[in-house]
Enzyme design. Structure first.
Site, PDB file in Angstrom:
ATOM      1  N   TYR A 115      74.896  58.615  20.031  1.00  0.00           N
ATOM      2  CA  TYR A 115      76.000  57.662  20.203  1.00  0.00           C
ATOM      3  C   TYR A 115      75.530  56.236  20.465  1.00  0.00           C
ATOM      4  CZ  TYR A 115      78.807  61.883  20.772  1.00  0.00           C
ATOM      5  OH  TYR A 115      79.420  63.099  20.576  1.00  0.00           O
ATOM      6  N   HIS A 130      82.052  53.107  19.278  1.00  0.00           N
ATOM      7  CA  HIS A 130      82.654  53.494  20.560  1.00  0.00           C
ATOM      8  C   HIS A 130      81.786  53.040  21.739  1.00  0.00           C
ATOM      9  CE1 HIS A 130      86.254  55.451  21.745  1.00  0.00           C
ATOM     10  NE2 HIS A 130      85.794  56.649  22.017  1.00  0.00           N
ATOM     11  N   ASN A 179      86.017  60.156  27.629  1.00  0.00           N
ATOM     12  CA  ASN A 179      87.304  60.670  28.113  1.00  0.00           C
ATOM     13  C   ASN A 179      87.369  60.860  29.624  1.00  0.00           C
ATOM     14  OD1 ASN A 179      87.767  60.740  25.391  1.00  0.00           O
ATOM     15  ND2 ASN A 179      87.995  62.942  25.256  1.00  0.00           N
TER      16      ASN A 179
END
Length: 187
Positions: A15, A20, A67
């Site tokens: 990531y 993001h 999240n």
């Protein structure tokens, strides 16, 4: 601690340079410019401390995955008793054109699950956020989730490098209680 600046993102090499994780990349830029490292593990985050214009600032890169970002932010804010208006969250925004910046004092999560987690655990949306646009999909039919967890192209990273100084300036203005000035200059 007087202020907290949080970059939202996801841990893991896969990531590291995804859209993001633009909040993390922005925090990395700011802290590098300040000459500090984000290498202490505390509050479910990698963190580091700096002094900006006489104010103590904690920088956070939550390690909880996007999240659950609120767990880290609320833990740090509670420990240092930092009010929500002194917490600036840096995150991606799929609704903004790439590299467009938007500063808000408060507001809804806009579908961003990291912001949703923070709002839910604070029980309030009254914290400033700097949204960094990542919406310029080459294929508009591409799934949004795939887009935001996709890697930046070299061209996109070059464009980000051009706005990072603005993000640094926004952080300094925020810590100097000049968020209105930042909003007037960059929104």
């Amino acid at each position: 601690m007087d202020y907290i600046i949080v970059g939202l993102g996801n841990p893991g090499k896969q990531y590291e340079f995804t859209r993001h994780n633009v909040g993390w990349l922005a925090v990395d830029y700011i802290t590098k410019k300040l000459g500090i490292k984000i290498n202490k593990l505390k509050f479910k985050s990698l963190c580091g401390e700096a002094n900006i214009n006489g104010k103590k600032v904690l920088f956070l890169k939550p390690q909880t995955y996007m999240n659950l970002s609120g767990e880290a932010v609320v833990a740090a804010a509670g420990f240092y008793k930092v009010p929500t208006e002194n917490i600036l969250v840096l995150c991606d925004d799929i609704a903004l054109p790439s590299n467009k910046l938007r500063i808000r004092r408060q507001g809804s999560d806009g579908g961003h699950r990291g912001l949703r987690s923070i709002i839910t655990l604070f029980g309030s949306d009254r914290f400033p956020r700097l949204k960094i646009g990542v919406s310029d999909r080459e294929n508009p039919k591409m799934d949004l989730k795939d887009w935001v967890v996709g890697d930046f192209s070299d061209k996109e990273l070059d464009e980000l490098d051009k706005i990072f100084p603005d993000i640094y300036d926004i952080a300094e203005l925020f810590v100097s209680d000049n968020l209105d000035k930042a909003m007037a200059k960059y929104n």
